[in-house]
Structures are given as structure tokens and as C-alpha cells.
Design an enzyme around this catalytic site. Structure first.
Site, PDB file in Angstrom:
ATOM      1  N   TYR A 189       3.169   6.525  -3.279  1.00  0.00           N
ATOM      2  CA  TYR A 189       1.852   5.955  -2.830  1.00  0.00           C
ATOM      3  C   TYR A 189       1.498   6.693  -1.481  1.00  0.00           C
ATOM      4  O   TYR A 189       0.435   7.516  -1.521  1.00  0.00           O
ATOM      5  CB  TYR A 189       1.983   4.453  -2.741  1.00  0.00           C
ATOM      6  N   ASP A 190       2.421   6.711  -0.412  1.00  0.00           N
ATOM      7  CA  ASP A 190       2.124   7.445   0.847  1.00  0.00           C
ATOM      8  C   ASP A 190       1.997   8.903   0.667  1.00  0.00           C
ATOM      9  O   ASP A 190       0.776   9.137   1.061  1.00  0.00           O
ATOM     10  CB  ASP A 190       3.298   7.336   1.706  1.00  0.00           C
ATOM     11  N   GLY A 251       9.994 -12.000   9.624  1.00  0.00           N
ATOM     12  CA  GLY A 251       8.631 -12.448  10.066  1.00  0.00           C
ATOM     13  C   GLY A 251       8.217 -11.752  11.338  1.00  0.00           C
ATOM     14  O   GLY A 251       7.287 -11.903  12.012  1.00  0.00           O
ATOM     15  N   THR A 254       4.739  -6.743  12.824  1.00  0.00           N
ATOM     16  CA  THR A 254       3.394  -7.080  13.059  1.00  0.00           C
ATOM     17  C   THR A 254       2.161  -6.098  12.499  1.00  0.00           C
ATOM     18  O   THR A 254       2.471  -5.075  12.135  1.00  0.00           O
ATOM     19  CB  THR A 254       3.241  -6.847  14.649  1.00  0.00           C
TER      20      THR A 254
END
Length: 369
Positions: A189-190, A251, A254
Site C-alpha cells: 500500500y505505502d 493503546g 497516537t
């Protein structure tokens, strides 16, 4: 706004108002959207048709091509029969039909964009971003040689072309050259998007094709199917199934998130106002929030609006390469789009997430992305 349709109508009015100048220039002209049945097509198509309905001007004559691999989506079927809309089955790797009238504007949005799916179909992903793009650029070149030059051509690139930027390049400007693996699990993709941009620049320079590139930063909202596999649809699936939200990471990464109605405004501005051969970041500069914070905000909205009782739990993907080459931070500088195009997103994450969850509440069933 309590139903999915309420959200869509509010968003369409918002986009039409903020694009009144750009749509006004496109009035009475032809627009071809390749890959119009996907996430981006959802509002690209409906925004133009909504403008036709409310503007009182000559309609934008819209043609939508898609290979409809999993059938035509219901929202697009509902638009069939409009005089200002033509729907055709077409694969981006095939030459454009000989009976297609000369197009004034073209948007190439035919690409697999979800990491789960482009890793399953790497060759198809690269073909659409390179070979399919080449056919469309040659079509635009040929129109010019016939004395029918296009007014605008938009290629969807991606913020993924930056890879995992070094800390001193976050927030990231268009001038950053990237830190990208050419052999990793995301490379299909990139790297095909990077080469796609090179093709666009060459055609702009050599053949004067008015092609511009958009680099989206984490778009979300209506049209992004609940089966897509990206983070927000996955959260929505858990919420409406009454399950805890399972986060397959710590998590910490960012992102800044751009609600789709703001993003679509930016894309049409690039199409009409952008400089040929130039790329523009489209997203929001603030706030940059972690995946954990995103989950917390979504959980709080779901609890308030839908009585959701679940919580966020940490899990681990069965896919050993799930997080390989996943950027730790992604945040754009949008000064170029702001100053050259008049682009200014205004829908913050809490409002955008709320609208998204109301839309998912009414769109809980979807074929695989």
C-alpha cells in the site's frame, strides 16, 4: 440528531455549504468517480448530488465506476434512476469505455485502504494504485490532445507514505520524504501510493495533466463500514454487540482523527483549487490522542447515548505482523491546504465520534469491506 439518516443529512448540508464555490464551478460539468462505492465514495457521491438538489444551478453530471466486487451497496442502489447520475460496473485496471463522454473532473478513489484487506490482496492493491492510475492519467492526457482538457484530476494518496516519521518530523509537512519500509507487510500500500504520486507529478510536468494528490490522515465516520477492520469500526462492532471493547495493542500510538465531512470538503477543494503535481495533507492538527484515549471517549459516548455497559480490555492479535510498521504517531501540518485551498476542519473528535456511533447504530450489518 438521533438516527443515521439525520447524521447524513446534517453532514450533506454542511459539505454543500462549505463547498458552494467549488461545486459552483463544477455545475453543469461532468465528474467521474472511480471506486465510488467505497468509504470515500459514500460522501463524495452524495455531497455532489445533494448540491444538485439544493443549488438551483445546472447539475453536476456524475458518473460512478466501481467493480462492485461484493455487490452494489444499498445506499448507492437507492440513488439509481437519477438523471444526474450514471452507475456502471467497471474495473480500474480496464481501459475506460469508448462511449464515455469526455469528463471535466476525475477522482481516483479505487484502492483497498484497510490494512487487514490490503495485506490479503497485495498485488491487487498495487495494481489499482499504479496500473489503474496510469490508465486514468493517459485518458486525461489523451483528452488534452483532442482539445478537451480536463479541469481537475484527484489521486488519493495516503498519509501512510510518510511511514513512521522521526520525532522531529511530527507534526508532518508535505515536504517530509518519509521513513517507509519497502518490504514490510504494509509496503504494498505505502509504496504503491508513493509511486502513484511520482506518476502524477510526471504527467503533470510532461503532459500538463491537472492532477493533484490528497494525503488523508485518519478519516472516519459515515461510509466506513462496520466490517472494515480499522479501529473505530471495530470499536463500534463491540459496542453494538454488547461486548467489551478489545484493544489489540497497548493503546499508546497516537493519531489526529478527521471526521469524513471535513475531509470531503478538503478533497473537493484539492480537485478544484489545488495546483497540478502538488500533494496536500488533509486532516486535523489537533487534538492528537492515543488509541487508549480514543477507546475511552468512544466508551463514554456509547454509555451516555446508548446505555453501553462495557469496558475497554487489552488483547493481542493472532496476527504476528498486526502492528509491524504501524506508526507510533501520526499528525499532519495542514498549513498548505489552509492557505492555498481555504481548508479549515471544524468538527472535533467528540462530535465526530458521536455522529459516527449514531450512524453505526443504523448500519450494524455490512458485507466484508
Amino acid at each position: 440528531m438521533k438516527t443515521a439518516q439525520d447524521i447524513v443529512q446534517t453532514d450533506l448540508a454542511y459539505m454543500a455549504e462549505r463547498l458552494s464555490s467549488e461545486f459552483g464551478e463544477m455545475a453543469g460539468k461532468r465528474l467521474l468517480i472511480i471506486g465510488g462505492a467505497g468509504f470515500l465514495g459514500y460522501y463524495l457521491v452524495q455531497a455532489a448530488l445533494y448540491y444538485n438538489d439544493v443549488s438551483g444551478k445546472a447539475p453536476i453530471q456524475l458518473t460512478v465506476f466501481d467493480n462492485y466486487m461484493r455487490g452494489m451497496p444499498d445506499w448507492l442502489k437507492a440513488l439509481e434512476g437519477r438523471k444526474d447520475l450514471t452507475l456502471r460496473k467497471h474495473d480500474v485496471l480496464d481501459a475506460l469505455p469508448a462511449d464515455l463522454p469526455p469528463q471535466d473532473y476525475l477522482i481516483h478513489a479505487a484502492s483497498i485502504a484497510s490494512p487487514i484487506f490490503y495485506r490479503q490482496f497485495p498485488l491487487e492493491t498495487m495494481d489499482a494504485n499504479v496500473n489503474g492510475l496510469r490508465l486514468l492519467l493517459e485518458y486525461a492526457r489523451d483528452l488534452a490532445t483532442q482539445g478537451k482538457p480536463m479541469s481537475g484530476f484527484l489521486f488519493y494518496s495516503t498519509s501512510e507514505i510518510y511511514g513512521d516519521p522521526t520525532p522531529d518530523n511530527i507534526p508532518t509537512p508535505e515536504t517530509y520524504r518519509g521513513n517507509v519500509s519497502c518490504t514490510g507487510p504494509r509496503a504494498c500500500y505505502d509504496e504503491s501510493k508513493r509511486y502513484g504520486e511520482t506518476l502524477c507529478v510526471a504527467f503533470a510536468q510532461v503532459h500538463k495533466v491537472p492532477v493533484k494528490m490528497a494525503r488523508p490522515f485518519n478519516n472516519y465516520g459515515p461510509g466506513l463500514k462496520i466490517t472494515d477492520g480499522r479501529v473505530l469500526p471495530d470499536f463500534a462492532r463491540d459496542i453494538f454487540a454488547g461486548r467489551d471493547i478489545v484493544m489489540l495493542s497497548d493503546g499508546a500510538p497516537t493519531r489526529t482523527f478527521c471526521y469524513i465531512a471535513d475531509a470531503i470538503v478538503g478533497y473537493y477543494k484539492i480537485l478544484v483549487r489545488g495546483r497540478p503535481g502538488e500533494a496536500y495533507n488533509i486532516g486535523t492538527e489537533t487534538p492528537e490522542i492515543s488509541m487508549a484515549e480514543l477507546a475511552r471517549r468512544v466508551t463514554a459516548i456509547a454509555a451516555e447515548e446508548f446505555g453501553y455497559k462495557g469496558k475497554v480490555v487489552l488483547g493481542k492479535s493472532d496476527d504476528a505482523e498486526y502492528l509491524t510498521d504501524n506508526p507510533n504517531r501520526r499528525c499532519p501540518i495542514i498549513t498548505k491546504a489552509r492557505t492555498e485551498l481555504g481548508y479549515e476542519p471544524t468538527i472535533g473528535p467528540d462530535e465526530g465520534l458521536k455522529r459516527s456511533l449514531f450512524w453505526y447504530a443504523g448500519n450494524q450489518v455490512a458485507e466484508l469491506a
